[in-house]
Design an enzyme around this catalytic site. Structure first.
Site, PDB file in Angstrom:
ATOM      1  N   TYR A 114       0.788  -1.241   0.000  1.00  0.00           N
ATOM      2  CA  TYR A 114       0.000   0.000   0.000  1.00  0.00           C
ATOM      3  C   TYR A 114       0.817   1.286   0.000  1.00  0.00           C
ATOM      4  O   TYR A 114       0.455   2.252   0.668  1.00  0.00           O
ATOM      5  CB  TYR A 114      -0.973   0.019   1.194  1.00  0.00           C
ATOM      6  CG  TYR A 114      -1.525  -1.331   1.583  1.00  0.00           C
ATOM      7  CD1 TYR A 114      -2.216  -2.114   0.644  1.00  0.00           C
ATOM      8  CD2 TYR A 114      -1.365  -1.824   2.867  1.00  0.00           C
ATOM      9  CE1 TYR A 114      -2.720  -3.363   0.999  1.00  0.00           C
ATOM     10  CE2 TYR A 114      -1.869  -3.066   3.231  1.00  0.00           C
ATOM     11  CZ  TYR A 114      -2.539  -3.838   2.285  1.00  0.00           C
ATOM     12  OH  TYR A 114      -3.039  -5.068   2.635  1.00  0.00           O
ATOM     13  N   HIS A 115       1.891   1.335  -0.787  1.00  0.00           N
ATOM     14  CA  HIS A 115       2.717   2.543  -0.826  1.00  0.00           C
ATOM     15  C   HIS A 115       2.941   3.034  -2.264  1.00  0.00           C
ATOM     16  O   HIS A 115       4.078   3.288  -2.661  1.00  0.00           O
ATOM     17  CB  HIS A 115       4.074   2.278  -0.169  1.00  0.00           C
ATOM     18  CG  HIS A 115       3.983   1.822   1.249  1.00  0.00           C
ATOM     19  ND1 HIS A 115       4.949   1.033   1.855  1.00  0.00           N
ATOM     20  CD2 HIS A 115       3.036   2.038   2.200  1.00  0.00           C
ATOM     21  CE1 HIS A 115       4.604   0.790   3.101  1.00  0.00           C
ATOM     22  NE2 HIS A 115       3.437   1.383   3.333  1.00  0.00           N
TER      23      HIS A 115
END
Length: 548
Positions: A478-479
């Protein structure tokens, strides 16, 4: 009566950057700001209670979650990756693991080396500090008077402390602070969590920190939730406002000074493309007129590909599915409501590690997240019983993807293609990291918690077997960043003041402007970017903030 359809600034997206920016700009009562957010207010109980993220993350019902998917990834055996993103005031800081991580100082010095003047570590540090209200107080690396509460974990599980001890048994150093610019080591994460008496133990999203305290009192701030931006309005090469849809009705708001895009690595490039800004060929195929050709829009997508090792455990003092844990959970809920320090306050990813897979490296190249539950496919596959997991990701991927229009419909999801593992170096680092992680989990300190290893991982696996496991199960942690990158080269979308090249009255202010992915979680850096951008917009010189 003031005009409620015209403002000095229109901000698109109320996430980590948008919340910060709206609060800072409206400190000046003479400035009017309209903030458009597609989701809700970001203050319901599943957001405020940190453990509530387990109900949001999988995306069922899309509660405060865009729940995007990637296109099929050849590097992941043709699987579609899952990309949860926050859809509420606070954005992804409303649904994340709350981990407060800045990355390594060389990440920011690297931005400066690429021509992003003003973005070195020493120049960014004052903005990290200004944002922060750290429970341990102010110092050379931390602030204690900012809106963003940063806390030590309220009730870390014994197995998380055992993980740290296991890593030291494998000759990794234990450190207390991962945010001094040198983050090599293992320990427990600090978290964006309230530590005041009134809200102790609640999630401190960017909205809870910056927006919620002032959203009713500041008359110069208009927040419109449920407002899905559909187009940037332009006159020639100047942005003049934003069109948005609320319910079934289309509206417009005008911006006298600037439009500020804060939609994140997926939605900001998508809105630019929908507005005719980007690669002409990609835009025109959807029947959209080109306003400004800018080849870097949507390119340069970078993300942390994550691989998980997991074990069942006979220990029930963690999150799992079973009678003992269910009974205990009720007690934890009551304790959290009263004191804020029970397991409901957990970030799930309690244990931290930033390690080198090669001692010759000058900085860590992998990150570990030790989680007090069995994690499988973003919590979309559940396992009976109890256990623990450890994530490992390569911190600075070489693979580059893109965000593109799959449709000219502004309500459609963007096309997301991370192109995971297209560069073989990413696979090599992930294999080395997975081996190191398993060595830690097999260390003596974890013996009392280990029961059965999951997913078919076993002793003596060859690199080819590790590769097979990674391609079968790895996915994002999730980056995503980089799709409107800052810089001075031909593929840069914004300049070092975050102004869109070739346009007037338009900036992008979010994780999409990072030219390279930092070596860690991206929420704290995104807030820092917005803090710095607010000063740029207000004409405040960096020397002034450094002197505070």
């Amino acid at each position: 009566m003031p005009d409620k359809t015209a403002f000095d600034y229109v901000i698109v997206g109320g996430g980590s950057a948008g919340s910060t920016l709206a609060a800072r700009l409206t400190e000046d009562p003479s400035v009017s700001v309209c903030l458009l957010e597609a989701g809700g207010n970001g203050d319901h109980i599943l957001i405020r209670a940190p453990a509530g993220t387990v109900a949001i993350l999988p995306g069922y019902g899309k509660i405060s979650n865009w729940a995007y998917e990637t296109v099929p990834q050849p590097g992941l055996n043709g699987r579609r990756g899952y990309q949860p993103r926050g859809k509420a005031l606070g954005g992804s800081s409303a649904i994340n693991a709350m981990l407060y991580v800045r990355g390594h100082k060389t990440d920011y010095d690297g931005w400066a080396d690429l021509g992003c003047d003003g973005w070195s570590w020493n120049e960014c540090l004052p903005y990290f500090k200004r944002a922060e209200n750290n429970v341990d107080g102010a110092g050379d690396f931390h602030g204690a008077s900012g809106p963003l509460h940063v806390s030590n974990q309220k009730a870390p599980r014994p197995m998380s402390r055992a993980f740290v001890k296991a890593a030291t048994e494998c000759q990794h150093r234990e450190i207390e602070d991962f945010n001094t610019g040198d983050n090599e080591g293992v320990g427990l994460y600090q978290v964006t969590q309230f530590h005041d008496e009134a809200r102790n133990g609640e999630r401190c999203s960017a909205a809870a920190a910056y927006l919620h305290p002032i959203q009713k009192s500041r008359k110069n701030l208009t927040i419109i939730t449920g407002a899905h931006a559909t187009k940037i309005l332009t006159e020639g090469k100047r942005a003049t406002g934003v069109a948005y849809r609320k319910g079934r009705t289309d509206h417009q708001v005008k911006a006298h000074r600037e439009v500020l895009l804060c939609g994140g690595a997926f939605n900001s490039p998508q809105l630019l493309q929908l507005s005719g800004i980007g690669v002409a060929e990609d835009i025109q195929r959807h029947g959209i007129n080109v306003v400004h050709e800018l080849p870097g829009v949507g390119k340069n997508l970078q993300d942390h590909l994550d691989f998980i090792l997991a074990y069942t455990s006979k220990d029930t003092d963690n999150f799992g599915i079973g009678l003992a844990g269910t009974i205990g959970l009720t007690k934890h809920i009551l304790k959290w409501r009263k004191h804020g320090n029970s397991m409901i306050a957990t970030p799930f990813a309690e244990g931290a590690g930033f390690l080198k897979t090669d001692p010759a490296l000058d900085r860590p190249d992998i990150q570990l997240h030790f989680v007090i539950s069995i994690v499988d496919d973003h919590a979309r596959k559940l396992h009976m019983g109890y256990g623990f997991s450890c994530h490992v990701c390569a911190l600075r991927p070489h693979s580059r993807g893109e965000v593109f229009l799959e449709s000219g419909d502004p309500m459609a999801a963007p096309g997301i293609d991370p192109q995971f593992l297209t560069d073989p170096r990413d696979l090599e680092t992930t294999i080395r990291g997975a081996k190191m992680t398993r060595e830690i989990l097999q260390a003596p300190a974890m013996k009392q918690y280990r029961h059965k290893e999951l997913f078919g991982v076993k002793d003596g696996m060859s690199d080819a077997e590790w590769e097979s496991h990674i391609r079968a199960r790895a996915d994002t942690i999730y980056h995503p960043v980089g799709t409107c990158k800052m810089g001075v080269d031909d593929m840069a979308v914004v300049d070092p003041e975050l102004k869109v090249h070739g346009m007037e009255g338009l900036r992008v202010i979010d994780a999409s402007v990072m030219p390279t992915l930092i070596g860690g979680n991206t929420n704290a850096p995104t807030i820092m970017i917005a803090e710095r951008a607010a000063d740029m917009i207000r004409g405040i010189k960096p020397a002034a903030i450094a002197a505070e």
